[in-house]
Design a protein around this motif. Structure first.
Motif, PDB file in Angstrom:
ATOM      1  N   GLU A 223       0.850  -1.182   0.000  1.00  0.00           N
ATOM      2  CA  GLU A 223       0.000   0.000   0.000  1.00  0.00           C
ATOM      3  C   GLU A 223       0.887   1.233   0.000  1.00  0.00           C
ATOM      4  OE1 GLU A 223      -2.315  -0.553   3.567  1.00  0.00           O
ATOM      5  OE2 GLU A 223      -4.012  -1.204   2.372  1.00  0.00           O
ATOM      6  N   ARG A 224       0.404   2.290  -0.654  1.00  0.00           N
ATOM      7  CA  ARG A 224       1.134   3.554  -0.689  1.00  0.00           C
ATOM      8  C   ARG A 224       0.146   4.694  -0.490  1.00  0.00           C
ATOM      9  NH1 ARG A 224       5.899   4.722  -2.172  1.00  0.00           N
ATOM     10  NH2 ARG A 224       7.367   3.236  -2.986  1.00  0.00           N
ATOM     11  N   TYR A 225       0.679   5.808  -0.024  1.00  0.00           N
ATOM     12  CA  TYR A 225      -0.090   7.037   0.060  1.00  0.00           C
ATOM     13  C   TYR A 225       0.067   7.812  -1.246  1.00  0.00           C
ATOM     14  CZ  TYR A 225      -0.441   6.737   5.184  1.00  0.00           C
ATOM     15  OH  TYR A 225      -0.716   6.363   6.470  1.00  0.00           O
ATOM     16  N   TYR A 226      -1.018   8.399  -1.680  1.00  0.00           N
ATOM     17  CA  TYR A 226      -1.022   9.361  -2.784  1.00  0.00           C
ATOM     18  C   TYR A 226      -1.811  10.569  -2.315  1.00  0.00           C
ATOM     19  CZ  TYR A 226       0.753   6.256  -6.449  1.00  0.00           C
ATOM     20  OH  TYR A 226       1.542   5.455  -7.217  1.00  0.00           O
ATOM     21  N   ALA A 227      -1.298  11.760  -2.574  1.00  0.00           N
ATOM     22  CA  ALA A 227      -2.023  12.988  -2.244  1.00  0.00           C
ATOM     23  C   ALA A 227      -2.569  13.592  -3.531  1.00  0.00           C
ATOM     24  CB  ALA A 227      -1.094  13.985  -1.553  1.00  0.00           C
ATOM     25  N   VAL A 228      -3.745  14.186  -3.429  1.00  0.00           N
ATOM     26  CA  VAL A 228      -4.331  14.871  -4.578  1.00  0.00           C
ATOM     27  C   VAL A 228      -3.570  16.188  -4.764  1.00  0.00           C
ATOM     28  CG1 VAL A 228      -6.400  15.892  -5.574  1.00  0.00           C
ATOM     29  CG2 VAL A 228      -6.589  13.830  -4.160  1.00  0.00           C
ATOM     30  N   ASP A 229      -2.865  16.294  -5.875  1.00  0.00           N
ATOM     31  CA  ASP A 229      -2.139  17.515  -6.199  1.00  0.00           C
ATOM     32  C   ASP A 229      -3.109  18.559  -6.741  1.00  0.00           C
ATOM     33  OD1 ASP A 229       0.502  18.912  -6.602  1.00  0.00           O
ATOM     34  OD2 ASP A 229      -0.217  18.891  -8.679  1.00  0.00           O
ATOM     35  N   ARG A 230      -3.991  18.088  -7.636  1.00  0.00           N
ATOM     36  CA  ARG A 230      -4.988  18.989  -8.221  1.00  0.00           C
ATOM     37  C   ARG A 230      -6.022  18.159  -8.984  1.00  0.00           C
ATOM     38  NH1 ARG A 230      -0.366  19.010 -11.001  1.00  0.00           N
ATOM     39  NH2 ARG A 230      -0.409  18.672 -13.248  1.00  0.00           N
ATOM     40  N   ILE A 231      -7.137  18.810  -9.269  1.00  0.00           N
ATOM     41  CA  ILE A 231      -8.191  18.217 -10.088  1.00  0.00           C
ATOM     42  C   ILE A 231      -8.216  18.993 -11.396  1.00  0.00           C
ATOM     43  CG2 ILE A 231     -10.654  17.703 -10.279  1.00  0.00           C
ATOM     44  CD1 ILE A 231      -9.411  16.228  -7.940  1.00  0.00           C
ATOM     45  N   GLU A 232      -8.149  18.266 -12.507  1.00  0.00           N
ATOM     46  CA  GLU A 232      -8.214  18.875 -13.837  1.00  0.00           C
ATOM     47  C   GLU A 232      -9.404  18.272 -14.575  1.00  0.00           C
ATOM     48  OE1 GLU A 232      -4.393  18.094 -15.648  1.00  0.00           O
ATOM     49  OE2 GLU A 232      -3.434  19.724 -14.544  1.00  0.00           O
ATOM     50  N   GLY A 233     -10.514  18.962 -14.522  1.00  0.00           N
ATOM     51  CA  GLY A 233     -11.717  18.451 -15.179  1.00  0.00           C
ATOM     52  C   GLY A 233     -12.189  17.171 -14.509  1.00  0.00           C
ATOM     53  N   THR A 234     -12.149  16.064 -15.247  1.00  0.00           N
ATOM     54  CA  THR A 234     -12.596  14.779 -14.717  1.00  0.00           C
ATOM     55  C   THR A 234     -11.420  13.894 -14.307  1.00  0.00           C
ATOM     56  OG1 THR A 234     -12.664  13.846 -16.947  1.00  0.00           O
ATOM     57  CG2 THR A 234     -14.711  14.825 -16.097  1.00  0.00           C
ATOM     58  N   THR A 235     -10.254  14.495 -14.153  1.00  0.00           N
ATOM     59  CA  THR A 235      -9.042  13.750 -13.804  1.00  0.00           C
ATOM     60  C   THR A 235      -8.422  14.297 -12.522  1.00  0.00           C
ATOM     61  OG1 THR A 235      -8.595  13.331 -16.139  1.00  0.00           O
ATOM     62  CG2 THR A 235      -6.751  13.069 -14.627  1.00  0.00           C
ATOM     63  N   ALA A 236      -8.019  13.387 -11.647  1.00  0.00           N
ATOM     64  CA  ALA A 236      -7.273  13.769 -10.447  1.00  0.00           C
ATOM     65  C   ALA A 236      -5.791  13.540 -10.727  1.00  0.00           C
ATOM     66  CB  ALA A 236      -7.709  12.933  -9.253  1.00  0.00           C
ATOM     67  N   VAL A 237      -4.984  14.543 -10.454  1.00  0.00           N
ATOM     68  CA  VAL A 237      -3.537  14.407 -10.571  1.00  0.00           C
ATOM     69  C   VAL A 237      -3.022  14.121  -9.164  1.00  0.00           C
ATOM     70  CG1 VAL A 237      -1.378  15.502 -11.246  1.00  0.00           C
ATOM     71  CG2 VAL A 237      -3.471  15.985 -12.532  1.00  0.00           C
ATOM     72  N   LEU A 238      -2.466  12.917  -9.003  1.00  0.00           N
ATOM     73  CA  LEU A 238      -2.008  12.438  -7.701  1.00  0.00           C
ATOM     74  C   LEU A 238      -0.493  12.398  -7.662  1.00  0.00           C
ATOM     75  CD1 LEU A 238      -4.411   9.359  -7.482  1.00  0.00           C
ATOM     76  CD2 LEU A 238      -4.848  11.703  -6.724  1.00  0.00           C
ATOM     77  N   VAL A 239       0.070  12.528  -6.464  1.00  0.00           N
ATOM     78  CA  VAL A 239       1.514  12.425  -6.297  1.00  0.00           C
ATOM     79  C   VAL A 239       1.793  11.519  -5.096  1.00  0.00           C
ATOM     80  CG1 VAL A 239       1.655  14.549  -4.921  1.00  0.00           C
ATOM     81  CG2 VAL A 239       3.684  13.711  -6.110  1.00  0.00           C
ATOM     82  N   ASP A 240       2.723  10.564  -5.287  1.00  0.00           N
ATOM     83  CA  ASP A 240       3.067   9.684  -4.180  1.00  0.00           C
ATOM     84  C   ASP A 240       4.190  10.305  -3.354  1.00  0.00           C
ATOM     85  OD1 ASP A 240       5.536   9.091  -5.409  1.00  0.00           O
ATOM     86  OD2 ASP A 240       4.973   7.062  -5.965  1.00  0.00           O
ATOM     87  N   ASP A 241       4.602   9.622  -2.312  1.00  0.00           N
ATOM     88  CA  ASP A 241       5.604  10.171  -1.401  1.00  0.00           C
ATOM     89  C   ASP A 241       6.994  10.255  -2.015  1.00  0.00           C
ATOM     90  OD1 ASP A 241       3.759  10.621   0.590  1.00  0.00           O
ATOM     91  OD2 ASP A 241       4.077   8.668   1.524  1.00  0.00           O
ATOM     92  N   ASP A 242       7.188   9.609  -3.157  1.00  0.00           N
ATOM     93  CA  ASP A 242       8.475   9.699  -3.861  1.00  0.00           C
ATOM     94  C   ASP A 242       8.450  10.763  -4.957  1.00  0.00           C
ATOM     95  OD1 ASP A 242       9.648   7.645  -2.333  1.00  0.00           O
ATOM     96  OD2 ASP A 242       8.804   6.108  -3.648  1.00  0.00           O
ATOM     97  N   GLY A 243       7.321  11.463  -5.088  1.00  0.00           N
ATOM     98  CA  GLY A 243       7.212  12.528  -6.078  1.00  0.00           C
ATOM     99  C   GLY A 243       6.761  12.072  -7.453  1.00  0.00           C
ATOM    100  N   HIS A 244       6.307  10.815  -7.577  1.00  0.00           N
ATOM    101  CA  HIS A 244       5.812  10.308  -8.858  1.00  0.00           C
ATOM    102  C   HIS A 244       4.350  10.700  -9.024  1.00  0.00           C
ATOM    103  CE1 HIS A 244       9.123   7.422  -7.898  1.00  0.00           C
ATOM    104  NE2 HIS A 244       9.489   7.901  -9.074  1.00  0.00           N
ATOM    105  N   PHE A 245       4.015  11.178 -10.211  1.00  0.00           N
ATOM    106  CA  PHE A 245       2.654  11.625 -10.501  1.00  0.00           C
ATOM    107  C   PHE A 245       1.859  10.552 -11.222  1.00  0.00           C
ATOM    108  CE2 PHE A 245       4.796  15.570  -9.741  1.00  0.00           C
ATOM    109  CZ  PHE A 245       3.832  16.370  -9.162  1.00  0.00           C
ATOM    110  N   ALA A 246       0.557  10.574 -11.004  1.00  0.00           N
ATOM    111  CA  ALA A 246      -0.375   9.690 -11.714  1.00  0.00           C
ATOM    112  C   ALA A 246      -1.635  10.486 -12.001  1.00  0.00           C
ATOM    113  CB  ALA A 246      -0.706   8.467 -10.867  1.00  0.00           C
TER     114      ALA A 246
END
Length: 86
Positions: free
Chosen positions: A14-37
């Motif tokens: 399991e990993r934590y992801y924080a919501v960086d921002r919402i762009e329309g119908t997409t959530a841009v997430l970032v994990d604790d290592d700085g990787h975006f999804a």
């Protein structure tokens, strides 16, 4: 920071992801290592907003299972109190 749980044969990673921002119908997430999804909002739990922390389980082949992600209120509150990392 490290994953929530170490990967072994008995417990999924399991990993934590924080919501960086919402762009329309997409959530841009970032994990604790700085990787975006970028993940469609409809695959994530309700209640997303900037800074909200998700707990995400990884399945076989190290693939995140976004549909099983959960909001982690305690971790969100802890991070909000701590402020941004240097």
């Amino acid at each position: 920071r490290s994953p929530l749980t170490d990967h072994d044969d008995h417990m999924p990673l399991e990993r934590y992801y924080a919501v960086d921002r919402i762009e329309g119908t997409t959530a841009v997430l970032v994990d604790d290592d700085g990787h975006f999804a970028s993940v469609p909002i409809d695959r994530l739990p309700r209640g997303l907003d900037d800074g909200v922390v998700l707990r995400v389980t990884f399945e076989a082949e190290n693939v995140p299972n976004w549909s099983r992600a959960t909001l982690d209120v305690a971790e969100t509150e802890r991070r909000m109190k701590e402020g941004p990392e240097p």
